[in-house]
Design an enzyme around this catalytic site. Sequence first.
Site, PDB file in Angstrom:
ATOM      1  N   ASN A   1       0.789  -1.230   0.000  1.00  0.00           N
ATOM      2  CA  ASN A   1       0.000   0.000   0.000  1.00  0.00           C
ATOM      3  C   ASN A   1       0.823   1.283   0.000  1.00  0.00           C
ATOM      4  O   ASN A   1       0.260   2.370   0.000  1.00  0.00           O
ATOM      5  CB  ASN A   1      -0.967   0.007   1.180  1.00  0.00           C
ATOM      6  CG  ASN A   1      -2.006  -1.080   1.052  1.00  0.00           C
ATOM      7  OD1 ASN A   1      -2.374  -1.464  -0.052  1.00  0.00           O
ATOM      8  ND2 ASN A   1      -2.478  -1.590   2.159  1.00  0.00           N
ATOM      9  N   CYS A   2       2.115   1.184  -0.013  1.00  0.00           N
ATOM     10  CA  CYS A   2       2.994   2.355  -0.021  1.00  0.00           C
ATOM     11  C   CYS A   2       2.893   3.063  -1.379  1.00  0.00           C
ATOM     12  O   CYS A   2       3.007   2.428  -2.426  1.00  0.00           O
ATOM     13  CB  CYS A   2       4.425   1.903   0.250  1.00  0.00           C
ATOM     14  SG  CYS A   2       5.672   3.176   0.009  1.00  0.00           S
TER      15      CYS A   2
END
Length: 116
Positions: A11-12
């Site tokens: 999710n970065c």
Amino acid sequence: MTSCVIYGIKNCDTMKKARSLLEQMPVKVKFHDYRVDGVPVDVLRQAMAVLGYEKLINQRGTTWRALPDSEKNIVDAEAALTLMQQHPAVIKRPLLQRGDQFLLGFDAGLYQQFCL
């Protein structure tokens, strides 16, 4: 065809940019998610030997800032490795590996040179 492994967290936002760029390149890429697949100790040891353990720890992130001062006192590579295993989000990302070479962070131009 060149083969690379990109290590990070799904999710970065920076990881998303890096993965998107790599998908457009003629390179075989495997994604290794620290949270799902675990922290590969042997890879981190190799990366530390090439880059230095100091560069692998992200001291700007929220995970680092939330750590107690006692855990931030990294005096050697083994202490850094222990911290990265316990808190994978402190590992700077993305970490890109091609063979025994490593590239840390995201730079589109460097990715072109590194992977092709």
